[in-house]
Design a protein around this motif. Structure first.
Motif, short mmCIF file in Angstrom:
data_model
loop_
_atom_site.label_atom_id
_atom_site.label_comp_id
_atom_site.label_asym_id
_atom_site.label_seq_id
_atom_site.Cartn_x
_atom_site.Cartn_y
_atom_site.Cartn_z
N LEU A 4 -5.02 60.73 -23.62
CA LEU A 4 -4.66 59.83 -24.71
C LEU A 4 -4.90 60.50 -26.06
CD1 LEU A 4 -4.00 56.96 -25.88
CD2 LEU A 4 -6.47 56.48 -25.72
N ALA A 5 -6.06 61.09 -26.22
CA ALA A 5 -6.41 61.72 -27.49
C ALA A 5 -5.47 62.88 -27.82
CB ALA A 5 -7.85 62.20 -27.45
N LYS A 6 -5.12 63.67 -26.82
CA LYS A 6 -4.19 64.78 -27.06
C LYS A 6 -2.83 64.27 -27.52
CE LYS A 6 -6.19 68.30 -23.98
NZ LYS A 6 -6.00 69.11 -22.74
N ALA A 7 -2.36 63.21 -26.89
CA ALA A 7 -1.06 62.65 -27.28
C ALA A 7 -1.12 62.08 -28.70
CB ALA A 7 -0.65 61.56 -26.28
N LEU A 8 -2.22 61.43 -29.04
CA LEU A 8 -2.37 60.89 -30.40
C LEU A 8 -2.41 62.03 -31.42
CD1 LEU A 8 -5.03 58.08 -29.77
CD2 LEU A 8 -2.60 57.75 -30.29
N ALA A 9 -3.17 63.07 -31.10
CA ALA A 9 -3.27 64.21 -32.01
C ALA A 9 -1.90 64.86 -32.23
CB ALA A 9 -4.27 65.23 -31.47
N ALA A 10 -1.11 64.93 -31.16
CA ALA A 10 0.23 65.52 -31.27
C ALA A 10 1.13 64.70 -32.19
CB ALA A 10 0.86 65.64 -29.89
N LEU A 11 0.82 63.42 -32.33
CA LEU A 11 1.58 62.55 -33.25
C LEU A 11 1.00 62.54 -34.65
CD1 LEU A 11 2.09 59.51 -30.83
CD2 LEU A 11 3.90 61.00 -31.72
N GLY A 12 0.00 63.39 -34.89
CA GLY A 12 -0.58 63.50 -36.22
C GLY A 12 -1.67 62.49 -36.51
N VAL A 13 -2.23 61.88 -35.48
CA VAL A 13 -3.27 60.86 -35.67
C VAL A 13 -4.63 61.54 -35.81
CG1 VAL A 13 -4.41 58.86 -34.67
CG2 VAL A 13 -1.95 59.18 -34.36
N GLU A 14 -5.40 61.16 -36.84
CA GLU A 14 -6.76 61.66 -37.00
C GLU A 14 -7.67 60.94 -36.00
OE1 GLU A 14 -10.49 61.88 -40.19
OE2 GLU A 14 -8.61 60.90 -40.79
N LEU A 15 -8.51 61.71 -35.33
CA LEU A 15 -9.40 61.15 -34.32
C LEU A 15 -10.82 61.03 -34.86
CD1 LEU A 15 -8.25 63.25 -31.21
CD2 LEU A 15 -7.35 61.05 -32.01
N ILE A 25 0.41 54.60 -36.78
CA ILE A 25 -0.99 54.92 -36.46
C ILE A 25 -1.33 56.25 -37.12
CG2 ILE A 25 -2.69 55.26 -34.64
CD1 ILE A 25 -1.39 52.47 -34.64
N THR A 26 -2.24 56.20 -38.08
CA THR A 26 -2.64 57.44 -38.77
C THR A 26 -4.07 57.85 -38.43
OG1 THR A 26 -3.36 56.20 -40.73
CG2 THR A 26 -1.07 56.97 -40.68
N ARG A 27 -4.90 56.84 -38.08
CA ARG A 27 -6.29 57.15 -37.74
C ARG A 27 -6.72 56.27 -36.57
NH1 ARG A 27 -8.10 56.49 -42.33
NH2 ARG A 27 -8.16 58.67 -42.97
N ALA A 28 -7.40 56.88 -35.62
CA ALA A 28 -7.86 56.15 -34.43
C ALA A 28 -9.35 56.36 -34.24
CB ALA A 28 -7.11 56.62 -33.19
N LEU A 29 -10.05 55.27 -33.92
CA LEU A 29 -11.46 55.33 -33.57
C LEU A 29 -11.59 55.13 -32.06
CD1 LEU A 29 -14.51 55.34 -34.00
CD2 LEU A 29 -14.36 52.96 -34.77
N LEU A 30 -12.17 56.11 -31.38
CA LEU A 30 -12.31 56.07 -29.92
C LEU A 30 -13.78 56.05 -29.55
CD1 LEU A 30 -9.98 58.46 -30.76
CD2 LEU A 30 -9.39 58.00 -28.38
N SER A 31 -14.19 55.05 -28.75
CA SER A 31 -15.57 54.95 -28.30
C SER A 31 -15.56 54.24 -26.95
CB SER A 31 -16.41 54.15 -29.31
OG SER A 31 -17.75 54.06 -28.88
N VAL A 32 -15.61 55.02 -25.87
CA VAL A 32 -15.39 54.44 -24.54
C VAL A 32 -16.52 54.76 -23.59
CG1 VAL A 32 -12.88 54.43 -24.78
CG2 VAL A 32 -14.00 56.42 -23.79
N SER A 33 -16.79 53.82 -22.71
CA SER A 33 -17.72 54.05 -21.60
C SER A 33 -16.98 54.68 -20.43
CB SER A 33 -18.35 52.72 -21.19
OG SER A 33 -19.15 52.88 -20.05
N ASP A 34 -15.83 54.09 -20.07
CA ASP A 34 -14.96 54.63 -19.02
C ASP A 34 -14.03 55.66 -19.65
OD1 ASP A 34 -13.17 55.20 -17.01
OD2 ASP A 34 -12.52 53.12 -16.72
N LYS A 35 -14.22 56.92 -19.28
CA LYS A 35 -13.46 57.99 -19.92
C LYS A 35 -12.19 58.37 -19.16
CE LYS A 35 -17.43 59.63 -22.47
NZ LYS A 35 -18.15 58.38 -22.23
N THR A 36 -11.77 57.51 -18.24
CA THR A 36 -10.52 57.74 -17.52
C THR A 36 -9.36 57.83 -18.50
OG1 THR A 36 -11.35 56.47 -15.63
CG2 THR A 36 -8.97 56.84 -15.75
N GLY A 37 -8.60 58.93 -18.44
CA GLY A 37 -7.43 59.08 -19.30
C GLY A 37 -7.72 59.31 -20.76
N LEU A 38 -9.00 59.46 -21.12
CA LEU A 38 -9.37 59.60 -22.53
C LEU A 38 -8.77 60.85 -23.17
CD1 LEU A 38 -11.11 58.93 -25.06
CD2 LEU A 38 -12.95 60.27 -23.97
N VAL A 39 -8.98 61.99 -22.53
CA VAL A 39 -8.53 63.25 -23.13
C VAL A 39 -7.02 63.28 -23.27
CG1 VAL A 39 -8.40 65.75 -22.76
CG2 VAL A 39 -10.56 64.53 -22.36
#
Length: 530
Positions: A24-35, A8-22
């Protein structure tokens, strides 16, 4: 051949329910994933201090039309649909500056929740997601290369897999998530299409969809060799689907089916008017009663058929109190369901660790419209809910003798119960309690005889010489095709009858009732339940 591990190098995030969003995004960023993100999702991530690229920077096109148009763009869908290592697709991406998207995180506008709140038509329309389902379907189609997450419940497991595989997702996971993604959009569209059909008054639209979300997998179905799961449709109706299980072991398939039958029956009795209890076994009532208290109603209901009540389901139309709880735990019971329970009652039930206590939060409305489904080979049947209530019917006295006030009260009681008994259904009642129930027989006369036998057995068990059917009234879910079923009730000691009428032999049946001295009223409404 599909590649097992896709990084996973790039992720597109677009959510209505923001439970656990931040998280998830922090963990992805730590793995070098572009948000990459949209609107409110991008704002939430930016406020959390994360580097996030606006979708408009990718598409070169601003969000517009109140957010209706933001992700419906070739640079989004191209990034999701492009087959990796396909030279033609790679050339197109390069020529048109389309960045690949390896992970899509989308949950949809809350249409079902908006509908459940009773929102106006226009508000429901605005909560129909378009871009979300389009992206989900694109990512799911290309699951050989792209992972898609449609609900927060999958975030932790997905992140664990990425951590274990140096930021890559396995093909098995991508396919599993794709299956869930298609099921989610299907259920979403089913909710929308069924809502529109209802709004248009279309009872039988050309296409009918059913969708549901897994509440829990069952250990097995009706029998141990059958698999099963309990799915929620999102319908706002109090019952098993809304219940909090206060205690007890896991519900079985049969428990849920029987508990639903019990609670729908007891909801026929207005708790502001009376306390009521229904005891169910194998989806049929073996005892139902009204009383001044739940404890009194339970004792009256139990007296009807205490043998069948063993291992049954008990439903109550009021808050479970300690007095009723003490009565119920005297015999083995599988499930108790009530709108709520007081603390003392809960503590009494707790002494029976396997006894399930369900608190539904309210009673279902017996008059509410709704749909019911039943599978058949190659398809399914759909019908509107039987929401006819005896209090709303015009009862016609067709015999020389009219029922007394007491008989009329018992007749209405019996017809409420007969609505929930499997056909052919005959219910004997006396003093606002069932005294004999005949269910599911192939002929109505056999149901009459079965119910009379049950009334005799109940009297014998209570140490009473005379059958409980003597002085009772009788309800039939459908018309008597011949006088024999009615005469069987008269022979058992019934004094009054309630039935729909409508038989070609109604005159003969009425004449037989007059000859036997019975009072009889017709409802004009049938309650078959197969």
């Amino acid at each position: 051949m599909p590649v097992d591990l896709r990084r996973i190098t790039r992720a597109l995030l677009s959510v209505s329910d923001k439970t656990g969003l931040v998280e998830l995004a922090k963990a992805l960023a730590a793995l070098g994933v572009e948000l990459v993100s949209t609107g409110g999702t991008r704002k939430a991530l930016a406020e959390a201090g994360l580097a996030v690229r606006d979708i408009a920077d990718v598409t070169g096109f601003p969000e517009m039309m109140d957010g209706r148009l933001k992700t419906l763009h070739p640079k989004v869908h191209g990034g999701l649909l492009a087959i990796r290592e396909n030279p033609e697709h790679e050339a197109a991406m390069l020529a048109h500056d389309i960045p690949q998207i390896d992970l899509l995180v989308v949950n949809l506008y809350p249409f079902e929740a908006t509908l459940a709140k009773g929102a106006p038509f226009e508000t429901c329309v605005e909560n129909i997601d378009i871009g979300g389902p389009a992206m989900i379907r694109a990512a799911a189609k290309n699951h050989d290369d792209v992972a898609v997450l449609v609900e927060p419940a999958d975030y932790d497991g997905f992140l664990a897999e990425l951590s274990a595989n140096s930021g890559a997702a396995t093909l098995a996971t991508r396919r599993r998530l794709a299956q869930k993604a298609y099921a989610r959009t299907a259920a979403y569209d089913a909710a929308i299409s069924n809502w529109l059909a209802g709004a248009l008054g279309e009872a039988t639209p050309p296409w009918r969809a059913i969708g549901g979300h897994l509440s829990e997998p069952m250990r097995y179905g009706e029998n141990p060799h059958q698999s099963a799961g309990f799915y929620l449709t999102g319908e706002k109706r109090f019952g098993v689907a809304t219940a909090r299980q206060a205690q007890g072991k896991q519900l079985s398939y049969n428990n849920i089916n029987d508990t639903d039958a019990a609670y729908e029956l007891v909801a026929e009795f207005d708790p502001a008017r009376t306390a009521a209890v229904a005891i169910i076994k194998h989806s049929n009532p073996c005892g139902v009663a009204e009383g001044a208290s739940l404890a009194e109603a339970y004792r009256k209901a139990l007296r009807c058929d205490s043998v069948s009540a063993f291992g049954g389901i008990v439903a109550l139309n009021r808050k479970l109190d300690a007095e009723a709880a003490r009565e119920i735990v005297k015999i083995f019971t599988e499930v108790i369901i009530a709108p709520e329970a007081d603390e003392e009652a809960v503590s009494i039930i707790a002494a029976k660790k396997n006894l399930r206590l369900l608190l539904a939060g309210g009673l279902p409305d017996p008059r509410a419209a709704g749909l019911g489904f039943r599978s058949v080979a190659g398809g399914f049947l759909a019908q509107s809910r039987d929401n006819s209530v005896v209090d709303d019917l015009t009862l016609s006295v067709v015999t020389k003798r009219a029922p007394t006030e007491k008989e009329l009260a018992d007749l209405k009681f019996a017809f409420r119960v007969a609505k929930h008994v499997k056909s052919n259904a005959i219910v004997y009642a006396r003093d606002l309690a069932t005294v004999g129930v005949g269910a599911g027989q192939m002929s109505r006369v056999d149901s009459s005889r079965t119910a009379a036998f049950k009334a005799e057995e109940a009297a014998r068990e209570a140490g009473v010489r005379e059958s409980f059917a003597v002085g009772s009234v009788v309800a039939s879910d459908a018309f008597f095709p011949f006088p024999d079923g009615l005469l069987a009730a008269a022979s058992a000691g019934a004094t009054a009858v309630i039935q729909p009428g409508g038989s070609v032999n109604d005159k003969d049946v009425i004449a037989a009732a007059d000859e036997a001295g019975l009072a009889m009223v017709l409802t004009g409404v049938r309650h078959f339940r197969h």
